[in-house]
Enzyme design. Sequence first.
Site, PDB file in Angstrom:
ATOM      1  N   CYS A  50     -59.305  33.183 -15.830  1.00  0.00           N
ATOM      2  CA  CYS A  50     -58.771  33.881 -14.710  1.00  0.00           C
ATOM      3  C   CYS A  50     -58.013  32.898 -13.774  1.00  0.00           C
ATOM      4  O   CYS A  50     -57.031  32.854 -13.377  1.00  0.00           O
ATOM      5  CB  CYS A  50     -59.539  34.807 -14.192  1.00  0.00           C
ATOM      6  SG  CYS A  50     -60.049  35.976 -15.450  1.00  0.00           S
TER       7      CYS A  50
HETATM    8  N1  LIG Z   1     -63.334  37.127 -19.212  1.00  0.00           N
HETATM    9  C1  LIG Z   1     -63.489  37.561 -17.726  1.00  0.00           C
HETATM   10  O1  LIG Z   1     -64.097  37.103 -16.993  1.00  0.00           O
HETATM   11  C2  LIG Z   1     -62.194  38.076 -17.282  1.00  0.00           C
HETATM   12  C3  LIG Z   1     -62.151  38.542 -15.708  1.00  0.00           C
HETATM   13  C4  LIG Z   1     -60.916  39.179 -15.237  1.00  0.00           C
HETATM   14  C5  LIG Z   1     -60.000  39.398 -16.126  1.00  0.00           C
HETATM   15  N2  LIG Z   1     -59.981  39.089 -17.270  1.00  0.00           N
HETATM   16  C6  LIG Z   1     -58.449  39.363 -17.998  1.00  0.00           C
HETATM   17  O2  LIG Z   1     -59.081  40.377 -18.957  1.00  0.00           O
HETATM   18  C7  LIG Z   1     -58.005  40.189 -20.088  1.00  0.00           C
HETATM   19  C8  LIG Z   1     -58.765  39.913 -21.500  1.00  0.00           C
HETATM   20  O3  LIG Z   1     -59.793  38.762 -21.288  1.00  0.00           O
HETATM   21  P1  LIG Z   1     -60.988  38.248 -22.152  1.00  0.00           P
HETATM   22  O4  LIG Z   1     -61.652  37.281 -21.431  1.00  0.00           O
HETATM   23  O5  LIG Z   1     -61.537  39.675 -22.500  1.00  0.00           O
HETATM   24  O6  LIG Z   1     -59.919  37.666 -23.234  1.00  0.00           O
HETATM   25  P2  LIG Z   1     -60.816  37.575 -24.636  1.00  0.00           P
HETATM   26  O7  LIG Z   1     -60.116  36.498 -25.503  1.00  0.00           O
HETATM   27  O8  LIG Z   1     -62.463  37.247 -24.656  1.00  0.00           O
HETATM   28  O9  LIG Z   1     -60.587  38.805 -25.750  1.00  0.00           O
HETATM   29  C9  LIG Z   1     -59.344  39.182 -25.906  1.00  0.00           C
HETATM   30  C10 LIG Z   1     -59.684  39.855 -27.348  1.00  0.00           C
HETATM   31  O10 LIG Z   1     -58.432  40.289 -27.772  1.00  0.00           O
HETATM   32  C11 LIG Z   1     -58.145  40.080 -29.000  1.00  0.00           C
HETATM   33  N3  LIG Z   1     -56.628  40.402 -29.188  1.00  0.00           N
HETATM   34  C12 LIG Z   1     -55.663  39.396 -29.336  1.00  0.00           C
HETATM   35  N4  LIG Z   1     -54.462  39.872 -29.715  1.00  0.00           N
HETATM   36  C13 LIG Z   1     -54.701  41.234 -29.947  1.00  0.00           C
HETATM   37  C14 LIG Z   1     -53.844  42.074 -30.409  1.00  0.00           C
HETATM   38  N5  LIG Z   1     -52.558  41.998 -30.647  1.00  0.00           N
HETATM   39  N6  LIG Z   1     -54.463  43.387 -30.942  1.00  0.00           N
HETATM   40  C15 LIG Z   1     -55.748  43.552 -30.801  1.00  0.00           C
HETATM   41  N7  LIG Z   1     -56.683  42.765 -30.348  1.00  0.00           N
HETATM   42  C16 LIG Z   1     -56.244  41.550 -30.089  1.00  0.00           C
HETATM   43  C17 LIG Z   1     -59.009  38.816 -29.488  1.00  0.00           C
HETATM   44  O11 LIG Z   1     -59.053  38.641 -30.821  1.00  0.00           O
HETATM   45  C18 LIG Z   1     -60.105  38.843 -28.532  1.00  0.00           C
HETATM   46  O12 LIG Z   1     -61.017  39.520 -29.171  1.00  0.00           O
HETATM   47  C19 LIG Z   1     -57.035  38.805 -19.847  1.00  0.00           C
HETATM   48  O13 LIG Z   1     -55.851  39.305 -19.233  1.00  0.00           O
HETATM   49  C20 LIG Z   1     -57.984  38.192 -18.793  1.00  0.00           C
HETATM   50  O14 LIG Z   1     -57.089  37.682 -17.810  1.00  0.00           O
HETATM   51  C21 LIG Z   1     -60.894  38.528 -17.744  1.00  0.00           C
END
Ligand SMILES: NC(=O)c1ccc[n+]([C@@H]2O[C@H](COP(=O)([O-])OP(=O)(O)OC[C@H]3O[C@@H](n4cnc5c(N)ncnc54)[C@H](O)[C@@H]3O)[C@@H](O)[C@H]2O)c1
Length: 427
Positions: free
Chosen positions: A259
């Site tokens: 992030c």
């Molecule tokens: N990890 C954090 O602490 C955090 C905090 C705040 C915001 N975010 C935001 O949340 C969002 C997700 O982050 P995350 O850390 O969970 O990511 P992540 O990579 O852990 O998970 C994303 C998931 O989406 C799946 N994916 C990708 N493309 C896809 C598609 N077309 N259809 C279905 N599934 C699909 C992936 O296989 C993966 O399992 C991002 O925008 C990130 O900036 C994350």
Amino acid sequence: MIAIIGLGYVGLPLALQFARSGVKVLGLDIDPAKVEACNAGQSYIKHIDSAAIAEQVRQGNFSATTDFSRIREVEAVIICVPTPLNKNREPDISFIIKTGESMAPHLAKGTLVVLESTTYPGTTDEDLRRVLEQGSGLRAGIDFHLAFSPEREDPGNPDSKVAAIPKVVGGLTPACLEKARQLYGRALKTIVPVSSCRTAEATKLLENIFRSVNIALVNELKMVYAAMGIDIWEVVNAAKTKPFGFMPFYPGPGLGGHCIPIDPFYLTWKAREFGQHTRFIELAGEINTAMPHYVVNRLVEALNARSKSVKGSRILLLGLAYKADVDDERESPTFILLDLIKHRGAEVAYYDPHIPVIRPTREHAQWRGTPSVRWDEQTVSSFDAVIICTAHKAVNYQQLADWAQCIIDTRNAMTGLKPRPNTVWKA
Ligand SMILES: NC(=O)c1ccc[n+]([C@@H]2O[C@H](COP(=O)([O-])OP(=O)(O)OC[C@H]3O[C@@H](n4cnc5c(N)ncnc54)[C@H](O)[C@@H]3O)[C@@H](O)[C@H]2O)c1
């Protein structure tokens, strides 16, 4: 039943929270390994218990699939897919677009679609709206509801329970907002409505830019104060006793995670469209990305003091995860340090109790498959210097003090311990 698309660090805990609240959740992911693990009640994220998943699967509240046609069975869809930067450091919303394209043909009238992925203002009501409308033939705000609600996960913080974190929500229309409020109200305690999707998108960016700028500030002050012989950690700890108008931020070897190093640049990119400059974001980025170089300079000084050069030395990096007590190494500054130090001719290795082997990453493919070294006296003492990059609680720092020849501490992890004289250098 609702669907949660993207069963990662954000989607999986959210799915479990809804399931625990009695809402039936269908998890959707393109990664069949994650889908299989969920259905088998197995976790692939360190701070999420397998038992918690297994329990919801057993109760019939949670199941996972790769089949997007099942979208037609649900009343609401929450999208939690990645939003990285491309190699030119521009927003890459292709995961959101692909998700929209995959689900649109199966979107039923009356469904609510909420985007949670962090992104620039306009993604929901322009980009996602366009693909959903084109692929479904339905109209947002009329035939289906559309909203944005930023995610506020704090990985590794045991106090951070999804249900207790207030949830900001903005809708395309008042009816969309109301639908989204009702949805989150079924699983979360506090809902904070705002006037539009764009306001909700901008709120998340403010939160992350605030962190990036303040971390850059203490990182700069760290270098200024170090030159004056003043310890930034002592200063921050004293300043934070002020009961108002101050919030502590801590210096480190650089920004990491999915992030803080990334999201601010989503705004920078979008702001250009409006002829606006984001100088605070750029400056903070500049200072934070310079941090690994500062750490390498401190390593050079520490080795120099022992009549050693970086070239030919053996250097151990302690902590690959970007923050303490998590197993997430995305964007970790440890990767930059591994590269910089190796480039200077040293032999480098890492130790991380939570990451036994480096998983494949797009940006640091060359380190894929590298195993963590073992944690024992013979191994640790064989390195010319150890750089503490991440202060995992699982590490015994007194053992480190006893075993290491020289320690570069970027996290103030050695304070209060008894190292041998002249072996610890703060960086
Ligand atoms: N990890 C954090 O602490 C955090 C905090 C705040 C915001 N975010 C935001 O949340 C969002 C997700 O982050 P995350 O850390 O969970 O990511 P992540 O990579 O852990 O998970 C994303 C998931 O989406 C799946 N994916 C990708 N493309 C896809 C598609 N077309 N259809 C279905 N599934 C699909 C992936 O296989 C993966 O399992 C991002 O925008 C990130 O900036 C994350």
